[in-house]
Design a protein around this motif. Sequence first.
Motif, PDB file in Angstrom:
ATOM      1  N   VAL A 149      31.094  73.522  14.452  1.00 23.69           N
ATOM      2  CA  VAL A 149      30.368  72.634  13.535  1.00 23.69           C
ATOM      3  C   VAL A 149      30.337  71.234  14.137  1.00 23.69           C
ATOM      4  CG1 VAL A 149      30.234  71.696  11.206  1.00 23.69           C
ATOM      5  CG2 VAL A 149      31.174  73.986  11.562  1.00 23.69           C
ATOM      6  N   PRO A 150      29.181  70.795  14.614  1.00 17.32           N
ATOM      7  CA  PRO A 150      29.107  69.474  15.243  1.00 17.32           C
ATOM      8  C   PRO A 150      29.200  68.351  14.221  1.00 17.32           C
ATOM      9  CG  PRO A 150      26.916  70.425  15.073  1.00 17.32           C
ATOM     10  CD  PRO A 150      27.882  71.484  14.610  1.00 17.32           C
ATOM     11  N   ALA A 151      29.754  67.227  14.640  1.00 15.02           N
ATOM     12  CA  ALA A 151      29.851  66.070  13.739  1.00 15.02           C
ATOM     13  C   ALA A 151      28.472  65.527  13.415  1.00 15.02           C
ATOM     14  CB  ALA A 151      30.708  64.981  14.377  1.00 15.02           C
ATOM     15  N   ASN A 152      27.583  65.569  14.398  1.00 14.80           N
ATOM     16  CA  ASN A 152      26.221  65.075  14.194  1.00 14.80           C
ATOM     17  C   ASN A 152      25.227  66.221  14.265  1.00 14.80           C
ATOM     18  OD1 ASN A 152      26.290  62.039  14.015  1.00 14.80           O
ATOM     19  ND2 ASN A 152      27.457  62.330  15.894  1.00 14.80           N
ATOM     20  N   ALA A 153      24.373  66.320  13.261  1.00 21.11           N
ATOM     21  CA  ALA A 153      23.294  67.296  13.272  1.00 21.11           C
ATOM     22  C   ALA A 153      22.107  66.644  13.966  1.00 21.11           C
ATOM     23  CB  ALA A 153      22.926  67.684  11.847  1.00 21.11           C
ATOM     24  N   VAL A 154      21.609  67.298  15.018  1.00 26.36           N
ATOM     25  CA  VAL A 154      20.519  66.712  15.800  1.00 26.36           C
ATOM     26  C   VAL A 154      19.234  67.494  15.565  1.00 26.36           C
ATOM     27  CG1 VAL A 154      19.761  65.992  18.097  1.00 26.36           C
ATOM     28  CG2 VAL A 154      22.209  66.018  17.547  1.00 26.36           C
TER      29      VAL A 154
END
Length: 202
Positions: A108-113
């Motif tokens: 789960v990435p900290a930033n959704a791109v």
Amino acid sequence: MESAANQIKNKILKNKRGKLFFPDDFATLGTPDAIRLALGKLQKSGLLMRVAHGIYYYPKINRNKYIKSKYLSPSIDEIAYGIAKRDKIRIVPIGVYALNALGLSTQVPANAVFITDGAPRQITVGKGKGILFKHTSEARSLAYKSQLLMLIVSALREIGENKVATEQLEIIKSHFSHITKQEFETDIQLMPLWIRKILLSL
């Protein structure tokens, strides 16, 4: 005459829980300052949840006894697609976030791109989390009829040619029941050749 605050509150209450609101949604009900103050008061009262700068949420009631919070926060997807709808732009997740959205990765990435045909920007959502919109001039990447197929193509691009595992192909295939034949036949023409071959073989 009814105050701007009451008009805003009544407008919110006419909607189902789970809706995002932006100050511009109430532009006809008062001055920018009056709207900002009213939204701040509604946040303090608990009617609204402020999820990012200038973005408010009419929260859903939590029905899960294992979650202590009374209300549920919106997902990153809800916020991102809410902004896209407001700004009339197209977006699609890329990178690790695209893999996670399809169940192809547990990371789960900290930033959704997201790539977008709109303006590039970064939005802070909570502590250490954010949404990053990257502008692309490649209109083909956003021209899909099926949002799901667009996401699948984005995920496969992230994995890379000749690197897609059998388990990942099975997960991708499981999503096909949510794609119509017409969507598939139209969107297959937009895909890179190597992705087209993979999806046609499933």
